[in-house]
Design an enzyme around this catalytic site. Structure first.
Site, PDB file in Angstrom:
ATOM      1  N   GLU A   1      -6.681  -7.143  -1.628  1.00  0.00           N
ATOM      2  CA  GLU A   1      -7.351  -7.059  -0.332  1.00  0.00           C
ATOM      3  C   GLU A   1      -8.744  -6.504  -0.571  1.00  0.00           C
ATOM      4  OE1 GLU A   1      -5.349  -4.792   2.641  1.00  0.00           O
ATOM      5  OE2 GLU A   1      -3.370  -5.475   2.051  1.00  0.00           O
TER       6      GLU A   1
ATOM      7  N   GLU B   1       0.801  -1.222   0.000  1.00  0.00           N
ATOM      8  CA  GLU B   1       0.000   0.000   0.000  1.00  0.00           C
ATOM      9  C   GLU B   1       0.836   1.276   0.000  1.00  0.00           C
ATOM     10  OE1 GLU B   1      -2.721  -0.364   3.268  1.00  0.00           O
ATOM     11  OE2 GLU B   1      -3.804  -2.041   2.368  1.00  0.00           O
TER      12      GLU B   1
END
Length: 437
Positions: A348, A196
């Site tokens: 995710e 991320e």
């Protein structure tokens, strides 16, 4: 006499560039394994290398295999400060780096990389490939801001990580350690540059990382090119959340005010469309759910800091829902990946609450299956029951703990006893498996 020898050398060189047996490759927007389509349902389990017993690791992979999971995504990092070392030793915490002064030392012992060795080896035993992330955008479990704090010092913004040459050299030293350790293993699916990556983290961003600077894209290129010099065969991806940088001002109306959407306006620092065209980024990644970043309320989330997405969804007067937004977000990334001719993974995703999961997940998963999702469905947050170490109860770190034999749960984990949700993914795994022939 020279010509035949020359052509023989060329043929030998061509053979040497072919990936070894068992390595995942790409062909257009699909994954392949030994020349055959490789479609899969994957699982996220950051906590798996944090387990202290081989029996629990083995049991977890056995459960994944029985569910039809073919790919595991987990952390290839766990770092601590030297002041944390006594506590780590007494609690059994897994750690790979110990930071002190402006450098780190490697722990490749039984409480360190040998635990990651066991995860990678056991994955192969159960026919599961592993995606390893090299560091975290967030401070949890020793993310990139440890590099920033120890090397650049206090007072720097989060994005200095991407430009400070001493930090880059230190990051690449760790990357080299991990890549060289597993580069010959067919159990590795791909290397992931960071979990991320964004302009901001637990620290704010600075003016060097704003829309249009392409700072993250340049860093992705630099690091993927570097890894390719170490490993010619394994796939490489960003690990990014899939933020776009669109020329048009995409947003939504809220309380009579137009809000520019963080997921599309480049403020995160990513440019998903551009990143997919980098030579050594083999496939794209993105995330979806109520905890994907937008500019509202900061939430501490154990091992990361997330920003809540769209609190105005599913409220009176709203003209779109979490389910519909997720379907649109998936389509945007599939379309982008298809244009680039590369696969994409929804790495995710999640919504909290069993009822929300029951209503939303079937639609998202079916959409992925119907669209072929450029090669895979998604990575669920895998939950495991019946863990036995420490009697099934053990505080790991932060609020992460084993409780009554259950693995850590951030509210997004899916456990086998949640049969209606579990069956959504096991059924999808069977569909994907049928396509992998």
């Amino acid at each position: 006499m020279l010509a035949p020898l020359f052509f023989a050398w060329l043929a030998s060189a061509a053979i040497s560039t072919k990936p070894p047996k068992g390595f995942v490759t790409t062909k257009g927007n699909q994954f392949q394994l030994d020349g055959k389509p490789f479609a899969f349902v994957g699982a996220n389990s950051y906590w798996l290398p944090l387990l202290t017993t081989k029996d629990d690791v083995d049991a977890t992979f056995k459960e994944m295999q029985s569910a039809g999971i073919k790919v595991l995504r987990t952390w290839g990092f766990n770092a601590i400060n030297a002041t944390e070392l006594p506590g780590a030793l007494s609690s059994g915490l897994t750690y790979y780096q110990v930071w002190n002064s402006s450098d780190w030392t490697l722990n490749d012992g039984p409480q360190g990389l040998q635990r990651l060795d066991n995860v990678v080896e056991t994955a192969g035993k159960y026919g599961i490939k592993v995606i390893l992330a090299f560091t975290n955008n967030w401070v949890g479990y020793g993310g990139m801001e440890l590099y920033l704090n120890w090397i650049a010092g206090a007072g720097n913004t989060h994005d200095v990580f991407y430009t400070n040459q001493k930090i880059i050299a230190s990051y690449q030293r760790y990357v080299t350690t991990i890549v060289n350790r597993y580069k010959n293993s067919p159990n590795i699916f791909a290397w992931e540059l960071m979990n991320e990556a964004r302009c901001l983290g637990d620290l704010p961003s600075g003016p060097a990382c704003v829309p249009g600077t392409e700072l993250l894209t340049k860093w992705y290129k630099q690091q993927s090119d570097f890894i390719r010099t170490l490993d010619p065969h394994h796939l490489i991806t960003t690990g990014g959340e899939g933020h776009f940088f669109k020329k048009e001002n995409i947003g939504f109306w809220f309380n009579g005010t137009f809000v520019s959407d963080y997921n599309f306006n480049g403020q995160a620092g990513e440019d998903f469309d551009l990143e997919l065209h980098l030579d050594n980024i083999d496939f794209g990644t993105y995330v979806s759910g109520p905890y994907v970043p937008i500019q509202f309320v900061l939430i501490k989330h154990y091992f990361s800091t997330c920003i809540s997405r769209y609190p105005q969804l599913d409220t009176p007067g709203s003209n779109f829902s979490v389910k519909d937004w997720g379907l649109m977000w998936m389509q945007d990334h599939i379309s982008s990946a298809n244009k680039a001719g590369k696969p994409v993974i929804l790495e995710e995703f999640g919504v909290t609450g069993l009822q929300n999961k029951s209503e939303i997940y079937p639609a998202w998963v079916q959409f992925a299956l119907d669209s072929k999702h450029a090669g895979c469905v998604d990575d669920i947050s895998f939950g495991m029951l019946g863990l036995k170490e420490s009697g099934g109860n053990r505080l790991i770190k932060y609020a992460d703990a084993l409780i009554n034999g259950a693995s850590p749960n951030d509210g997004l984990a899916i456990y086998k006893n949640q049969s209606s949700i579990w069956n959504v993914f096991t059924t999808a795994a069977k569909v994907q498996s049928a396509q992998s022939i």
